[in-house]
Design a protein around this motif. Structure first.
Motif, PDB file in Angstrom:
ATOM      1  N   ILE A  40       0.862  -1.348   0.104  1.00 18.04           N
ATOM      2  CA  ILE A  40       0.005  -0.012  -0.037  1.00 18.04           C
ATOM      3  C   ILE A  40       0.701   1.225   0.055  1.00 18.04           C
ATOM      4  CG2 ILE A  40      -1.647   1.145   1.278  1.00 18.04           C
ATOM      5  CD1 ILE A  40      -2.678  -1.247   2.082  1.00 18.04           C
ATOM      6  N   ASP A  53      -7.939  -1.589   6.147  1.00 13.67           N
ATOM      7  CA  ASP A  53      -8.918  -2.333   5.581  1.00 13.67           C
ATOM      8  C   ASP A  53     -10.035  -2.735   6.764  1.00 13.67           C
ATOM      9  OD1 ASP A  53      -7.943  -1.970   3.277  1.00 13.67           O
ATOM     10  OD2 ASP A  53      -6.843  -3.774   3.316  1.00 13.67           O
ATOM     11  N   LEU A 103     -11.260   4.256   4.975  1.00 11.08           N
ATOM     12  CA  LEU A 103     -11.735   3.542   3.655  1.00 11.08           C
ATOM     13  C   LEU A 103     -13.051   2.947   3.828  1.00 11.08           C
ATOM     14  CD1 LEU A 103      -8.533   1.367   3.148  1.00 11.08           C
ATOM     15  CD2 LEU A 103      -9.038   3.837   2.366  1.00 11.08           C
ATOM     16  N   THR A 113     -11.121   0.672  -2.423  1.00  8.91           N
ATOM     17  CA  THR A 113      -9.990  -0.445  -2.892  1.00  8.91           C
ATOM     18  C   THR A 113     -10.296  -0.859  -4.267  1.00  8.91           C
ATOM     19  OG1 THR A 113     -10.931  -2.285  -2.181  1.00  8.91           O
ATOM     20  CG2 THR A 113      -9.635  -0.938  -0.607  1.00  8.91           C
ATOM     21  N   HIS A 125      -5.949  -3.169  -1.660  1.00 10.37           N
ATOM     22  CA  HIS A 125      -5.064  -2.231  -1.859  1.00 10.37           C
ATOM     23  C   HIS A 125      -5.997  -1.145  -2.546  1.00 10.37           C
ATOM     24  CE1 HIS A 125      -2.748  -6.241  -2.627  1.00 10.37           C
ATOM     25  NE2 HIS A 125      -1.874  -5.284  -2.045  1.00 10.37           N
ATOM     26  N   PRO A 126      -5.571   0.039  -1.951  1.00 10.56           N
ATOM     27  CA  PRO A 126      -6.441   1.138  -2.464  1.00 10.56           C
ATOM     28  C   PRO A 126      -6.620   1.739  -3.890  1.00 10.56           C
ATOM     29  CG  PRO A 126      -4.698   1.618  -0.601  1.00 10.56           C
ATOM     30  CD  PRO A 126      -4.674   0.341  -1.197  1.00 10.56           C
ATOM     31  N   GLY A 162      -8.885   5.430  -2.212  1.00 11.45           N
ATOM     32  CA  GLY A 162      -8.373   5.067  -0.981  1.00 11.45           C
ATOM     33  C   GLY A 162      -7.081   5.747  -0.738  1.00 11.45           C
TER      34      GLY A 162
END
Length: 368
Positions: A195, A290, A336, A341, A346-347, A351
């Motif tokens: 990330i 997350d 988030l 994501t 994973h953004p 994000g």
């Protein structure tokens, strides 16, 4: 007939003159960081001791860190070039060592570069480029029809998940070009996971570390290692060698493979190693962001919540033990949601912006 011949000759002369002017105007001077002695690459904590021009760790680290970490450190995530020019067109071309894209991340984020302009009224603007070629052997991009009179500085971010074999910036030979460096500001040093490295931003400039770089306009050192941000002492000791304005430890997503006892040891040891050499520099510990995503399968969130609870407990413990100037960035503060994501971990660009804004708010608060 003589009249027509004279006109024909004049037209030919005019055409040749136009061609000559056009050829001269289009003659490009190419600037290569590996060949120019005064060329500056920012975002490198060990710029004078790297093995390869676009590495993120010093050459000495190759024998100290795991091979997976060393390979990832060759990716140019977080490296950028700041420069001034009065050119109306900027050209970029480079070659790559690895694959162009990932399953959850487009080629423009994995392997592309991203150009921004800081205008004279101190506003960042994105510069749209035209990809002429996007292959592993050669990527070629043109940034045309610019307005240099309104620009104070350009900043070009290098690929997040790839390694340039060579890299060049092309400017009209009659235009000025000078690279810049912010040597006055201590950097923010980030040790993290995929990330932090930049997955899954759509463009290099949309990695949260690069967004933060523009928001605060201070150097940010990206030491994010995809799947390998494990708070290892070999990396932490290297980080502790450097002066920083803030240290960020954002490794929880990659610590979930360890037992609770191992996670505790890693976090406490990392903070201790930094504190031994930097008594007052702020240290930010970051939760697993997350944990705030509302998934249909609620069981998927339990490990995230569990490791965040552990981080909170350790943070409170360290504060009680008298560790000064440590700060916790919670998952709730990052915020988030289900649209943040690319794959539930994973953004996306949304994000990444949420990450950057949360860090910006906390850093401004703790550094006044």
């Amino acid at each position: 007939m003589l009249k027509y011949k004279i006109i024909k000759d004049l037209l030919a002369i005019a055409f040749l003159t136009m061609l000559s002017y056009s050829s001269s105007a289009q003659e490009i001077r190419w600037y290569n960081p590996e060949k120019e002695t005064d060329f500056i690459i920012e975002g490198q904590a060990w710029s004078n001791t790297v093995k390869n021009r676009y590495d993120r760790l010093p050459a000495s680290a190759e024998s100290q860190v795991r091979k997976e970490v060393w390979k990832l450190s060759n990716n140019s995530a977080g490296l950028y070039i700041s420069f001034t020019t009065d050119a109306k067109d900027i050209k970029v071309k480079y070659g790559l060592k690895e694959r162009l894209a990932l399953n959850q991340m487009p080629a423009t984020g994995v392997s592309g570069v991203d150009l921004y302009a800081l205008t004279k009224d101190n506003k960042w603007k994105w510069v749209k480029g035209q990809y002429l070629s996007f292959k592993s052997d050669t990527v070629s991009i043109n940034f045309d029809n610019l307005y240099p009179e309104s620009v104070k500085t350009y900043r070009i971010y290098l690929p997040l998940y790839n390694t340039p074999k060579w890299f060049e910036i092309g400017i009209d030979k009659n235009s000025t070009f000078q690279t810049l460096s912010d040597k006055q500001s201590k950097p923010i040093i980030v040790y993290g996971t995929s990330i932090a490295q930049g997955s899954s931003a759509s463009r290099a400039g949309m990695a949260w570390t690069n967004i933060l770089n523009r928001k605060l306009n201070v150097p940010v050192i990206n030491l994010g290692f995809s799947g390998n941000g494990r708070l290892e002492p070999e990396i932490t000791s290297l980080i502790a060698e450097k002066e920083a304005s803030v240290f960020i430890l954002d490794c929880l997503p990659n610590l979930m493979i360890f037992s609770e006892a191992e996670v505790k040891e890693k976090i406490l040891k990392a903070v201790q190693m930094i504190r031994l050499k930097h008594k007052q520099t702020p240290i930010i510990l970051t939760e697993h962001a997350d944990a705030t995503i509302s998934l249909v399968n609620v069981d998927r969130q339990k490990p995230f919540l569990k490791i965040n609870t552990l981080m909170k407990e350790l943070f409170i413990h360290m504060k009680r033990e008298g560790v000064k100037n440590i700060h916790l960035l919670t998952a709730e503060e990052i915020g988030l949601n289900i649209d943040s994501t690319a794959d539930g971990i994973h953004p996306s660009d949304l994000g990444m912006m949420q990450y950057a804004e949360a860090y910006e708010k906390l850093i401004k608060k703790i550094t006044k």
